[in-house]
Design a protein around this motif. Structure first.
Motif, PDB file in Angstrom:
ATOM      1  N   ILE A  24       3.141  -8.510  -5.863  1.00 60.61           N
ATOM      2  CA  ILE A  24       3.232  -9.080  -4.516  1.00 60.61           C
ATOM      3  C   ILE A  24       1.813  -9.123  -3.950  1.00 60.61           C
ATOM      4  CG2 ILE A  24       4.169  -8.778  -2.196  1.00 60.61           C
ATOM      5  CD1 ILE A  24       6.446  -7.137  -3.481  1.00 60.61           C
ATOM      6  N   PRO A  25       1.356 -10.265  -3.480  1.00 60.14           N
ATOM      7  CA  PRO A  25      -0.017 -10.341  -2.983  1.00 60.14           C
ATOM      8  C   PRO A  25      -0.220  -9.455  -1.749  1.00 60.14           C
ATOM      9  CG  PRO A  25       0.926 -12.536  -3.328  1.00 60.14           C
ATOM     10  CD  PRO A  25       2.052 -11.565  -3.413  1.00 60.14           C
ATOM     11  N   ASP A  26      -1.440  -9.010  -1.538  1.00 59.83           N
ATOM     12  CA  ASP A  26      -1.770  -8.320  -0.296  1.00 59.83           C
ATOM     13  C   ASP A  26      -1.694  -9.309   0.864  1.00 59.83           C
ATOM     14  OD1 ASP A  26      -2.225  -5.962  -1.692  1.00 59.83           O
ATOM     15  OD2 ASP A  26      -4.375  -6.391  -1.963  1.00 59.83           O
ATOM     16  N   ASN A  27      -1.437  -8.783   2.054  1.00 54.82           N
ATOM     17  CA  ASN A  27      -1.354  -9.616   3.261  1.00 54.82           C
ATOM     18  C   ASN A  27      -0.331 -10.744   3.089  1.00 54.82           C
ATOM     19  OD1 ASN A  27      -3.486  -8.161   4.617  1.00 54.82           O
ATOM     20  ND2 ASN A  27      -4.911  -9.230   3.239  1.00 54.82           N
ATOM     21  N   TRP A  28       0.832 -10.369   2.567  1.00 50.46           N
ATOM     22  CA  TRP A  28       1.904 -11.334   2.296  1.00 50.46           C
ATOM     23  C   TRP A  28       3.074 -11.075   3.245  1.00 50.46           C
ATOM     24  CZ3 TRP A  28       6.994 -11.066   0.397  1.00 50.46           C
ATOM     25  CH2 TRP A  28       7.529 -12.269  -0.078  1.00 50.46           C
ATOM     26  N   TYR A  29       3.665 -12.175   3.734  1.00 52.19           N
ATOM     27  CA  TYR A  29       4.727 -12.106   4.728  1.00 52.19           C
ATOM     28  C   TYR A  29       5.963 -12.853   4.225  1.00 52.19           C
ATOM     29  CZ  TYR A  29       0.988 -10.512   7.803  1.00 52.19           C
ATOM     30  OH  TYR A  29      -0.046  -9.798   8.356  1.00 52.19           O
ATOM     31  N   ARG A  30       7.104 -12.217   4.286  1.00 53.52           N
ATOM     32  CA  ARG A  30       8.367 -12.738   3.779  1.00 53.52           C
ATOM     33  C   ARG A  30       8.956 -13.771   4.737  1.00 53.52           C
ATOM     34  NH1 ARG A  30      13.667  -9.468   5.059  1.00 53.52           N
ATOM     35  NH2 ARG A  30      14.050 -11.443   6.136  1.00 53.52           N
ATOM     36  N   ALA A  39       9.813  -4.046  -8.853  1.00 49.23           N
ATOM     37  CA  ALA A  39       9.700  -2.773  -9.571  1.00 49.23           C
ATOM     38  C   ALA A  39       8.258  -2.276  -9.595  1.00 49.23           C
ATOM     39  CB  ALA A  39      10.234  -2.927 -10.991  1.00 49.23           C
ATOM     40  N   ASN A  40       7.310  -3.173  -9.745  1.00 48.91           N
ATOM     41  CA  ASN A  40       5.895  -2.774  -9.793  1.00 48.91           C
ATOM     42  C   ASN A  40       5.403  -2.230  -8.459  1.00 48.91           C
ATOM     43  OD1 ASN A  40       5.666  -3.496 -12.477  1.00 48.91           O
ATOM     44  ND2 ASN A  40       4.897  -5.560 -12.037  1.00 48.91           N
ATOM     45  N   HIS A  41       6.123  -2.570  -7.373  1.00 49.81           N
ATOM     46  CA  HIS A  41       5.762  -2.063  -6.046  1.00 49.81           C
ATOM     47  C   HIS A  41       6.769  -1.026  -5.542  1.00 49.81           C
ATOM     48  CE1 HIS A  41       2.320  -4.686  -5.010  1.00 49.81           C
ATOM     49  NE2 HIS A  41       2.908  -5.566  -5.817  1.00 49.81           N
ATOM     50  N   ASN A  42       7.621  -0.551  -6.432  1.00 47.60           N
ATOM     51  CA  ASN A  42       8.563   0.526  -6.114  1.00 47.60           C
ATOM     52  C   ASN A  42       9.596   0.147  -5.061  1.00 47.60           C
ATOM     53  OD1 ASN A  42       9.335   3.158  -6.946  1.00 47.60           O
ATOM     54  ND2 ASN A  42       8.552   4.012  -5.022  1.00 47.60           N
ATOM     55  N   TYR A  43       9.823  -1.144  -4.872  1.00 45.58           N
ATOM     56  CA  TYR A  43      10.949  -1.549  -4.034  1.00 45.58           C
ATOM     57  C   TYR A  43      12.244  -1.481  -4.847  1.00 45.58           C
ATOM     58  CZ  TYR A  43       7.816  -3.046  -0.307  1.00 45.58           C
ATOM     59  OH  TYR A  43       6.882  -3.063   0.714  1.00 45.58           O
ATOM     60  N   LEU A  44      12.140  -1.684  -6.137  1.00 47.25           N
ATOM     61  CA  LEU A  44      13.159  -1.317  -7.106  1.00 47.25           C
ATOM     62  C   LEU A  44      12.631  -0.120  -7.883  1.00 47.25           C
ATOM     63  CD1 LEU A  44      14.356  -4.729  -8.649  1.00 47.25           C
ATOM     64  CD2 LEU A  44      15.717  -3.168  -7.243  1.00 47.25           C
ATOM     65  N   PRO A  45      13.509   0.671  -8.510  1.00 48.99           N
ATOM     66  CA  PRO A  45      13.000   1.778  -9.322  1.00 48.99           C
ATOM     67  C   PRO A  45      11.971   1.288 -10.334  1.00 48.99           C
ATOM     68  CG  PRO A  45      15.366   1.993  -9.045  1.00 48.99           C
ATOM     69  CD  PRO A  45      14.983   0.670  -8.441  1.00 48.99           C
ATOM     70  N   HIS A  46      10.886   2.028 -10.468  1.00 44.94           N
ATOM     71  CA  HIS A  46       9.781   1.563 -11.299  1.00 44.94           C
ATOM     72  C   HIS A  46      10.157   1.442 -12.765  1.00 44.94           C
ATOM     73  CE1 HIS A  46       5.665   1.500 -13.058  1.00 44.94           C
ATOM     74  NE2 HIS A  46       5.405   0.840 -11.941  1.00 44.94           N
ATOM     75  N   ASN A  47      11.195   2.152 -13.179  1.00 41.96           N
ATOM     76  CA  ASN A  47      11.603   2.052 -14.586  1.00 41.96           C
ATOM     77  C   ASN A  47      12.358   0.766 -14.887  1.00 41.96           C
ATOM     78  OD1 ASN A  47      14.138   2.507 -13.490  1.00 41.96           O
ATOM     79  ND2 ASN A  47      14.516   4.423 -14.600  1.00 41.96           N
ATOM     80  N   GLY A  48      12.705  -0.010 -13.836  1.00 40.97           N
ATOM     81  CA  GLY A  48      13.352  -1.304 -14.042  1.00 40.97           C
ATOM     82  C   GLY A  48      14.858  -1.248 -14.152  1.00 40.97           C
ATOM     83  N   LEU A  49      15.452  -0.098 -13.883  1.00 40.28           N
ATOM     84  CA  LEU A  49      16.911   0.041 -13.916  1.00 40.28           C
ATOM     85  C   LEU A  49      17.380   0.383 -12.510  1.00 40.28           C
ATOM     86  CD1 LEU A  49      19.486   0.184 -15.741  1.00 40.28           C
ATOM     87  CD2 LEU A  49      19.092   2.660 -15.833  1.00 40.28           C
ATOM     88  N   THR A  53       0.846  -1.192   0.000  1.00 40.58           N
ATOM     89  CA  THR A  53       0.000   0.000   0.000  1.00 40.58           C
ATOM     90  C   THR A  53       0.885   1.248   0.000  1.00 40.58           C
ATOM     91  OG1 THR A  53      -0.111   0.101   2.424  1.00 40.58           O
ATOM     92  CG2 THR A  53      -1.795  -1.201   1.298  1.00 40.58           C
ATOM     93  N   GLY A  54       0.251   2.407  -0.147  1.00 44.59           N
ATOM     94  CA  GLY A  54       0.979   3.657  -0.099  1.00 44.59           C
ATOM     95  C   GLY A  54       2.057   3.727  -1.158  1.00 44.59           C
ATOM     96  N   ALA A  55       3.300   4.019  -0.735  1.00 45.43           N
ATOM     97  CA  ALA A  55       4.418   4.126  -1.672  1.00 45.43           C
ATOM     98  C   ALA A  55       4.721   2.806  -2.354  1.00 45.43           C
ATOM     99  CB  ALA A  55       5.661   4.626  -0.951  1.00 45.43           C
ATOM    100  N   ASN A  56       4.250   1.705  -1.772  1.00 41.83           N
ATOM    101  CA  ASN A  56       4.516   0.378  -2.332  1.00 41.83           C
ATOM    102  C   ASN A  56       3.266  -0.269  -2.922  1.00 41.83           C
ATOM    103  OD1 ASN A  56       6.541   0.325   0.452  1.00 41.83           O
ATOM    104  ND2 ASN A  56       7.419   0.130  -1.607  1.00 41.83           N
ATOM    105  N   ALA A  57       2.278   0.536  -3.233  1.00 47.29           N
ATOM    106  CA  ALA A  57       1.095   0.009  -3.922  1.00 47.29           C
ATOM    107  C   ALA A  57       1.475  -0.427  -5.335  1.00 47.29           C
ATOM    108  CB  ALA A  57       0.009   1.079  -3.977  1.00 47.29           C
TER     109      ALA A  57
END
Length: 438
Positions: free
Chosen positions: A300-306, A98-108, A74-78
């Motif tokens: 990444i699924p919602d309510n997911w735990y690493r 990348a789709n959740h902005n944990y990596l840069p969204h542009n993929g680089l 959610t939020g910045a990681n939606a």
């Protein structure tokens, strides 16, 4: 078909002696952009303090801490799907980051981006994350960054004497990406190695057909890999199982599915990977027989735990999974390939390949098999890099820094060279061009 079954028993024992990644991993700061220096130094300190002194023990209950293991979507990681200029490639886990902005969204991403994202979200050990990040930056990028898809815009690349545009992980066949992917097609057969092949996805999904009990565990994935291995021998005349990409990297493509995608709960602290979670990570919707694939929309699924923070997936852990697979399916460790027609898989003579340093008997001693796989990657690097950089000295220095201490701490025998002429019978090796295409 000849398989090197004699190398397996002692290889299994050797894994218990594999050490964590070297403390000198990032003694290459002069080759990294200034904005990277502080994060890299902090990561180095963490590796030195924690990883080098820790030995991964598998098979124990890792426990579960919801607050520590929860991954925000959610939020910045939606979830934000990729735009037309965003890079996405063959690795669903990186695409999801990348789709959740944990990596840069542009993929680089930079070396530090990859280390921090894979460690934070998936619980990848800093040793493994560091090696993969540096290897990707050297082989597929501009020494400090690399693309999770195809070639990035040249305006985003550093000026390090590049001879052309780095091809990213999508153009890294036989360097970072290998034949016999779980869901992506072999490059020679399909003309690309990054698009999901629906028949392969259907085969993977069908290994656990009951939605109520489905759990895509390591044994399930090992069996699936064996089926795929035999299919590629029977269908791809260019099938090539290289000494690094086939023996060391290919297993990761399968084990990473469960180790990094499984959802962890108090009931399943070691993780459970059901159909819904698997579909989300592979950008698949719908039901069997009518699935829909949205390229690059891995989520990444919602309510997911690493993974638990004390149970990170390190190099020794990956090695243990690789051993387990090899003990069950010995053909995984055969270096070789088809010779231009299907069903012609032929293995190399290891003693001829390594100038007498290794043979099927010595490969079973100590850490020799792990040494062989990494040394093969190092020995092949100069020929690869001379097609990428005008001056390969910096690139080789950075890559060698990622290998040299590993060899010292593993007690590896000196390997002067790999006789690449042994691969001349394999078109999957000889016909590959410098841009990663046939």
């Amino acid at each position: 078909m000849k398989y090197s079954k004699t190398i397996l028993g002692a290889f299994a024992l050797s894994i218990t002696n594999v050490v964590a990644f070297p403390r000198l991993m990032f003694d290459i700061a002069e080759n990294i952009a200034e904005r990277e220096a502080l994060p890299v130094a902090e990561i180095t300190a963490a590796i030195r303090k924690n990883v080098l002194e820790k030995r991964q023990v598998t098979g124990t209950d890792p426990g579960f801490n919801a607050a520590e293991q929860y991954i925000s979507t959610t939020g910045a990681n939606a979830f934000v799907p990729p735009g037309s200029s965003d890079l996405r490639g063959p690795c669903p886990g990186l695409n999801a980051l990348a789709n959740h902005n944990y990596l840069p969204h542009n993929g680089l991403g930079t070396i530090t981006d990859f280390i921090q994202a894979t460690n934070t979200v998936y619980g990848m050990g800093l040793d493994l994350a560091s090696f993969l990040a540096v290897y990707g930056a050297v082989m597929d990028g501009d020494l400090t960054s690399w693309s999770i898809g195809g070639p990035p815009p040249t305006s985003l690349l550093g000026s390090v004497g590049l001879l052309g545009t780095p091809q990213g992980i999508s153009g890294s066949h036989n360097k970072y990406e290998s034949d016999n992917s779980p869901t992506r097609g072999d490059l020679y057969q399909y003309g690309n190695d990054y698009l999901l092949v629906m028949s392969q996805w259907e085969q993977l999904f069908a290994t656990q057909p009951d939605a109520a009990t489905a759990n895509y565990t390591i044994p399930i994935l090992e069996s699936f890999r064996n089926s795929r291995f035999q299919q590629q021998i029977a269908n791809n005349p260019y099938f090539f199982n290289g000494p690094f990409t086939g023996v060391a990297v290919q297993p990761a493509a399968y084990s990473f599915i469960y180790r990094f995608m499984a959802n962890h709960t108090a009931e399943y602290p070691e993780g459970i990977l059901d159909q819904t979670v698997l579909q989300s990570f592979f950008a698949i919707s719908g039901d069997s027989g009518s699935f829909t694939y949205q390229q690059g929309w891995e989520r990444i699924p919602d309510n997911w735990y690493r993974r638990a923070t004390d149970d990170e997936y390190t190099i020794p852990y990956l090695s243990s999974d690789t051993v387990s697979a090899a003990l069950e399916y010995p053909e995984f460790l055969d270096v070789g390939g088809n010779t231009g027609t299907v069903n012609t898989f032929t293995g190399v003579n290891l003693e001829n390949l390594t100038g007498g340093v290794y043979n099927t008997q010595s490969l079973t001693e100590g850490n020799n098999l792990m040494c062989f796989a990494f040394q093969a990657a190092q020995q092949g690097a100069p020929d690869i890099l001379k097609g990428l950089f005008a001056d390969t000295a910096t690139a080789l220095g950075q890559l060698n820094a990622a290998f040299s201490t590993v060899f010292t701490e593993l007690g590896c025998p000196q390997l002067q060279s790999i006789d690449e002429s042994q691969f001349s019978q394999y078109p999957g090796y000889t016909q590959l061009q410098s841009d990663g295409q046939y």
